[in-house]
Design a protein around this motif. Structure first.
Motif, PDB file in Angstrom:
ATOM      1  N   SER A   8       0.833  -1.200   0.000  1.00 11.11           N
ATOM      2  CA  SER A   8       0.000   0.000   0.000  1.00 11.11           C
ATOM      3  C   SER A   8       0.866   1.249   0.000  1.00 11.11           C
ATOM      4  CB  SER A   8      -0.848   0.063   1.273  1.00 11.11           C
ATOM      5  OG  SER A   8      -1.943  -0.763   1.164  1.00 11.11           O
ATOM      6  N   THR A  10       1.465   4.570   1.700  1.00 13.99           N
ATOM      7  CA  THR A  10       1.086   5.076   3.028  1.00 13.99           C
ATOM      8  C   THR A  10       1.494   6.537   3.247  1.00 13.99           C
ATOM      9  OG1 THR A  10       3.130   4.159   3.932  1.00 13.99           O
ATOM     10  CG2 THR A  10       1.148   2.783   4.109  1.00 13.99           C
ATOM     11  N   ASP A 174       0.125  -4.425   3.593  1.00 11.78           N
ATOM     12  CA  ASP A 174      -1.272  -4.261   3.981  1.00 11.78           C
ATOM     13  C   ASP A 174      -1.953  -5.625   3.889  1.00 11.78           C
ATOM     14  OD1 ASP A 174      -3.692  -1.930   3.891  1.00 11.78           O
ATOM     15  OD2 ASP A 174      -4.224  -3.944   3.194  1.00 11.78           O
ATOM     16  N   TYR A 178      -6.312  -3.385   0.945  1.00  9.22           N
ATOM     17  CA  TYR A 178      -5.946  -2.151   0.244  1.00  9.22           C
ATOM     18  C   TYR A 178      -4.619  -2.359  -0.470  1.00  9.22           C
ATOM     19  CZ  TYR A 178      -9.497  -0.546   3.443  1.00  9.22           C
ATOM     20  OH  TYR A 178     -10.665  -0.425   4.133  1.00  9.22           O
ATOM     21  N   GLY A 179      -4.215  -1.346  -1.236  1.00  5.65           N
ATOM     22  CA  GLY A 179      -2.919  -1.421  -1.912  1.00  5.65           C
ATOM     23  C   GLY A 179      -3.040  -1.843  -3.361  1.00  5.65           C
ATOM     24  N   ALA A 329      -5.214   3.495   0.712  1.00  9.69           N
ATOM     25  CA  ALA A 329      -5.148   2.857   2.032  1.00  9.69           C
ATOM     26  C   ALA A 329      -5.352   3.786   3.222  1.00  9.69           C
ATOM     27  CB  ALA A 329      -3.797   2.156   2.178  1.00  9.69           C
TER      28      ALA A 329
END
Ligand code: ACO
Length: 350
Positions: A8, A10, A174, A178-179, A329
């Motif tokens: 993900s 971030t 993740d 997500y990602g 995410a």
């Protein structure tokens, strides 16, 4: 809940130089005009990195520093740094090494990735592979290009298109779905001659002759690239949507490489997206090659919500092209009230 480990994004950071080169400025340098440039490309101005001793790593390190600050982690926590660029500070060492030293990322290894305007997309997927395999926990992926260093400012066909800038993301694991979910990446080396820089490599080492013949500047057959770029980017974006059962309504944003607003419009139409769901900032920065996509992510970060479905699409020299489908995410922290840009005026202490 998914238990598949995905990579993900971030945090996002960026750096753009303060100096602006407008269409009006260019019309004093070559036979061009604002109407032609805006109607053919969508570009109004670009940023240019000025001053001695400043190359691609200068911008990349500042973008990287912003990523770390926003995520609240120390440089020593990074496991790897990938810098996508076609304008490295020098042939070697890699720009990633210079960024690693500048940041003090003492635990990181890294390398440069050369895929022209698809560079960030390819680097993002390479970094994701390190995360998904468990070989790295924190990967810094940066797209940075000082295109002004390989642009011939006497050639109106190319000098209006490009600008300088850098931006990057942090990738982390993740397990919540997500990602990065799916990607389709391609190269076709048969198209290499339509977009290239011939001089300075092992084929044509630098000589007086290569300089005289302007072989150290980017060369592009714009029309030929335009046709394959529209088809390549649109085909691959539509393919990613089909494979993941996405309709235009499902996609929160298309994040396209910013080479030409007309190419982007054509891709969005094929995907069934209105321009309100396309990240578009080519008017401000022009084509910054590997930096365009993360610069968009930076600019739209505060509008993105956890779970948003995003399609990234790129096309560039090589030919290189591809698309990635990801689910965003995180919800970004509120927009800082001082509104400063990470540029020479608001320089971070790197
Ligand atoms: N100002 C005024 N006139 C110009 C300019 C200019 N800056 N540049 C070209 N012209 C003229 C040409 O000389 C030509 O004149 P002519 O008809 O008298 O010969 C006319 O405008 C049309 O030129 P074209 O090259 O056909 O213009 P086009 O509409 O194709 O636009 C452009 C050119 C913007 C470069 C477009 O072809 C394009 O965007 N190509 C794709 C770029 C791309 O996606 N690159 C990939 C990523 S970059 C990377 O990987 C590093």
């Amino acid at each position: 809940m998914s238990h598949i480990t995905r990579a993900s994004i971030t945090a996002v950071g960026h750096y753009v130089p303060e100096t602006r080169l407008t269409n009006q400025d260019l019309s004093q340098m070559v036979d061009t005009n604002d109407v032609w440039i805006r109607s053919r490309t969508g570009i109004e101005e670009r940023r240019i990195l000025t001053g001695k001793g400043k190359g691609t790593s200068y911008m990349a390190a500042r973008a990287g520093r912003e990523v770390l600050l926003k995520r609240g982690i120390a440089p020593e926590e990074l496991d790897a740094i990938i810098v996508a660029t076609v304008t490295p500070d020098m042939s070697f060492p890699a720009t990633a090494c210079l960024v690693q030293a500048e940041l003090g990322a003492t635990g990181a290894w890294g390398f440069d990735l050369s895929a022209a305007c698809s560079g960030f997309l390819f680097a993002l997927n390479t970094g994701a592979g390190l995360i998904e395999s468990g070989r790295a926990a924190k990967v810094l992926v940066i797209g940075s290009d000082k295109m002004s260093s390989i642009t011939d400012y006497t050639d109106r066909k190319t000098c209006v298109l490009f600008g300088d800038g850098a931006a990057g993301v942090l990738l982390e694991a993740d397990n919540e779905g997500y990602g990065l979910i799916d990607s389709e990446l391609n190269v076709d080396g048969r198209g290499w001659e339509t977009l290239c820089m011939l001089g300075g490599g092992s084929l044509n080492p630098t000589t007086h002759d290569t300089v005289d013949r302007k072989m150290h500047y980017l060369h592009q057959d714009g029309q030929a690239v335009f046709k394959v770029a529209v088809k390549g980017m649109a085909d691959v974006a539509v393919e990613i949507m089909k494979r993941n059962n996405l309709t235009g309504d499902d996609v929160r944003y298309l994040v396209p490489h910013q080479a030409n607003q007309r190419i982007i419009g054509a891709v969005a139409r094929r995907m069934g997206l209105g321009l309100d769901r396309v990240m578009l900032n080519i008017s401000k920065y022009g084509n910054t090659t590997a930096a365009t996509i993360p610069l968009c992510l930076h600019e739209w970060e505060h509008e993105l919500r956890k779970g948003d479905r995003i399609v990234i699409a790129a096309f560039g020299g090589g030919f290189t092209w591809g698309a990635t489908y990801l689910r965003w995410a995180y919800n970004a922290a509120p927009v800082p009230t001082n509104g400063v840009e990470n540029s020479e005026k608001a320089e971070l202490d790197v």
